[in-house]
Write a protein that holds these residues in place. Sequence first.
Motif, PDB file in Angstrom:
ATOM      1  N   ALA A  27       0.852  -1.171  -0.055  1.00 27.45           N
ATOM      2  CA  ALA A  27       0.099  -0.042   0.003  1.00 27.45           C
ATOM      3  C   ALA A  27       0.790   1.135  -0.031  1.00 27.45           C
ATOM      4  N   ALA A  28       1.916   1.186   0.801  1.00 31.24           N
ATOM      5  CA  ALA A  28       2.869   2.454   0.692  1.00 31.24           C
ATOM      6  C   ALA A  28       3.341   2.757  -0.541  1.00 31.24           C
ATOM      7  N   LEU A  29       4.083   1.658  -1.100  1.00 29.74           N
ATOM      8  CA  LEU A  29       4.509   1.764  -2.229  1.00 29.74           C
ATOM      9  C   LEU A  29       3.606   2.392  -3.360  1.00 29.74           C
ATOM     10  N   LEU A  30       2.329   1.530  -3.558  1.00 29.37           N
ATOM     11  CA  LEU A  30       1.358   2.180  -4.613  1.00 29.37           C
ATOM     12  C   LEU A  30       0.840   3.594  -4.173  1.00 29.37           C
ATOM     13  N   ALA A  31       1.129   3.978  -3.167  1.00 33.80           N
ATOM     14  CA  ALA A  31       0.681   5.502  -2.753  1.00 33.80           C
ATOM     15  C   ALA A  31       1.863   6.273  -2.916  1.00 33.80           C
ATOM     16  N   GLN A  40       0.661  -3.452  12.294  1.00 37.82           N
ATOM     17  CA  GLN A  40       0.853  -3.486  10.835  1.00 37.82           C
ATOM     18  C   GLN A  40      -0.326  -3.154   9.919  1.00 37.82           C
ATOM     19  N   LEU A  41      -1.385  -3.724  10.243  1.00 36.81           N
ATOM     20  CA  LEU A  41      -2.687  -3.199   9.491  1.00 36.81           C
ATOM     21  C   LEU A  41      -3.069  -2.018   9.575  1.00 36.81           C
ATOM     22  N   GLY A  42      -2.772  -1.348  10.801  1.00 30.77           N
ATOM     23  CA  GLY A  42      -2.983   0.144  11.006  1.00 30.77           C
ATOM     24  C   GLY A  42      -2.309   0.960  10.249  1.00 30.77           C
ATOM     25  N   PHE A  43      -1.039   0.467  10.017  1.00 33.58           N
ATOM     26  CA  PHE A  43       0.013   1.288   8.905  1.00 33.58           C
ATOM     27  C   PHE A  43      -0.636   1.162   7.492  1.00 33.58           C
ATOM     28  N   ALA A  44      -1.066   0.057   7.259  1.00 36.51           N
ATOM     29  CA  ALA A  44      -1.664  -0.461   5.871  1.00 36.51           C
ATOM     30  C   ALA A  44      -2.840   0.568   5.901  1.00 36.51           C
ATOM     31  N   GLU A  45      -3.549   0.771   6.532  1.00 42.68           N
ATOM     32  CA  GLU A  45      -4.976   1.482   6.389  1.00 42.68           C
ATOM     33  C   GLU A  45      -4.639   3.149   6.252  1.00 42.68           C
ATOM     34  N   ARG A  46      -3.618   3.422   7.166  1.00 41.96           N
ATOM     35  CA  ARG A  46      -3.149   4.895   6.789  1.00 41.96           C
ATOM     36  C   ARG A  46      -2.755   4.991   5.394  1.00 41.96           C
ATOM     37  N   GLU A  47      -1.818   4.068   4.945  1.00 46.57           N
ATOM     38  CA  GLU A  47      -1.121   4.202   3.704  1.00 46.57           C
ATOM     39  C   GLU A  47      -2.271   4.035   2.583  1.00 46.57           C
ATOM     40  N   VAL A  48      -3.176   3.170   2.682  1.00 41.93           N
ATOM     41  CA  VAL A  48      -4.365   3.093   1.551  1.00 41.93           C
ATOM     42  C   VAL A  48      -5.331   4.288   1.191  1.00 41.93           C
ATOM     43  N   LYS A  49      -5.150   5.238   2.368  1.00 41.99           N
ATOM     44  CA  LYS A  49      -5.854   6.343   1.936  1.00 41.99           C
ATOM     45  C   LYS A  49      -5.007   7.117   0.845  1.00 41.99           C
ATOM     46  N   ILE A 109      -3.608   6.030  -1.868  1.00 36.71           N
ATOM     47  CA  ILE A 109      -3.757   5.167  -3.160  1.00 36.71           C
ATOM     48  C   ILE A 109      -4.654   6.253  -3.937  1.00 36.71           C
ATOM     49  N   ALA A 110      -4.210   6.688  -5.125  1.00 41.00           N
ATOM     50  CA  ALA A 110      -4.977   7.254  -6.085  1.00 41.00           C
ATOM     51  C   ALA A 110      -6.113   6.525  -6.757  1.00 41.00           C
ATOM     52  N   SER A 111      -5.868   5.327  -6.936  1.00 43.39           N
ATOM     53  CA  SER A 111      -7.102   4.708  -7.690  1.00 43.39           C
ATOM     54  C   SER A 111      -7.910   4.056  -6.592  1.00 43.39           C
ATOM     55  N   LYS A 112      -9.228   4.659  -6.711  1.00 49.56           N
ATOM     56  CA  LYS A 112     -10.366   4.052  -5.812  1.00 49.56           C
ATOM     57  C   LYS A 112     -10.626   2.426  -6.089  1.00 49.56           C
ATOM     58  N   PRO A 113     -10.713   2.090  -7.099  1.00 49.18           N
ATOM     59  CA  PRO A 113     -10.835   0.407  -7.188  1.00 49.18           C
ATOM     60  C   PRO A 113      -9.625  -0.387  -6.320  1.00 49.18           C
ATOM     61  N   LEU A 114      -8.535   0.371  -6.508  1.00 55.95           N
ATOM     62  CA  LEU A 114      -7.298  -0.513  -5.851  1.00 55.95           C
ATOM     63  C   LEU A 114      -7.358  -0.430  -4.466  1.00 55.95           C
ATOM     64  N   ARG A 115      -7.700   0.965  -4.031  1.00 56.90           N
ATOM     65  CA  ARG A 115      -8.017   1.421  -2.356  1.00 56.90           C
ATOM     66  C   ARG A 115      -9.061   0.311  -1.844  1.00 56.90           C
ATOM     67  N   GLU A 116     -10.169   0.241  -2.324  1.00 56.71           N
ATOM     68  CA  GLU A 116     -11.302  -0.704  -2.024  1.00 56.71           C
ATOM     69  C   GLU A 116     -10.741  -2.094  -2.000  1.00 56.71           C
ATOM     70  N   ALA A 117      -9.892  -2.487  -2.721  1.00 61.57           N
ATOM     71  CA  ALA A 117      -9.289  -3.966  -2.784  1.00 61.57           C
ATOM     72  C   ALA A 117      -8.436  -4.124  -1.750  1.00 61.57           C
ATOM     73  N   PHE A 118      -7.731  -3.171  -1.463  1.00 63.64           N
ATOM     74  CA  PHE A 118      -6.797  -3.094  -0.404  1.00 63.64           C
ATOM     75  C   PHE A 118      -7.473  -3.236   0.957  1.00 63.64           C
ATOM     76  N   LYS A 119      -8.590  -2.242   0.890  1.00 56.98           N
ATOM     77  CA  LYS A 119      -9.449  -2.461   2.517  1.00 56.98           C
ATOM     78  C   LYS A 119     -10.127  -3.714   2.600  1.00 56.98           C
ATOM     79  N   GLU A 120     -10.482  -4.209   1.582  1.00 54.98           N
ATOM     80  CA  GLU A 120     -11.176  -5.808   1.608  1.00 54.98           C
ATOM     81  C   GLU A 120     -10.040  -6.699   2.092  1.00 54.98           C
ATOM     82  N   ARG A 121      -8.899  -6.746   1.523  1.00 55.88           N
ATOM     83  CA  ARG A 121      -7.712  -7.688   2.207  1.00 55.88           C
ATOM     84  C   ARG A 121      -7.162  -7.559   3.469  1.00 55.88           C
ATOM     85  N   ILE A 122      -7.271  -6.113   3.875  1.00 57.07           N
ATOM     86  CA  ILE A 122      -6.963  -5.659   5.243  1.00 57.07           C
ATOM     87  C   ILE A 122      -7.891  -6.368   6.075  1.00 57.07           C
TER      88      ILE A 122
END
Length: 128
Positions: free
Chosen positions: A42-46, A90-99, A101-114
């Motif tokens: 998530a951090a890299l994609l952001a 770790q998942l808290g970090f991921a949730e902060r980074e997901v915000k 990510i420019a692509s909404k579908p990618l953000r949603e996919a990450f939220k689901e995986r988290i």
Amino acid sequence: RAVNPGGYLLIVGLEPYESVLDGKTRKEDAALLDIEAVGNAAALLAGRSTYRELPEEWVVRQIRLHPEVQIIATKQFPVDLHVQKFAKTQLGFAEREVKHIASKPLREAFKERISELRELAGKFGKHE
């Protein structure tokens, strides 16, 4: 200079999780590795920086490139992970980074995986 002549420098760190956990044969270890990976991805994609643990062997090799520095001792301690605490951090970090990510579908996919990983981590206890 980081250290005065004759002084000491203490380096403390973690071995990379993939070198101490067995994600191929242990479900708990596979979950821990997935949890760590989702935040880094998530951090890299952001477009943001992430951190990396470095193996002790690599750190020692880098220090030995400087003959003016002497290694007095090294010591490793066993990994003592509590899956729920690790997952929460770790998942808290991921949730902060997901915000970020420019692509909404990618953000949603990450939220689901988290969410899936949080549920999975809840099934495990202390890592041994």
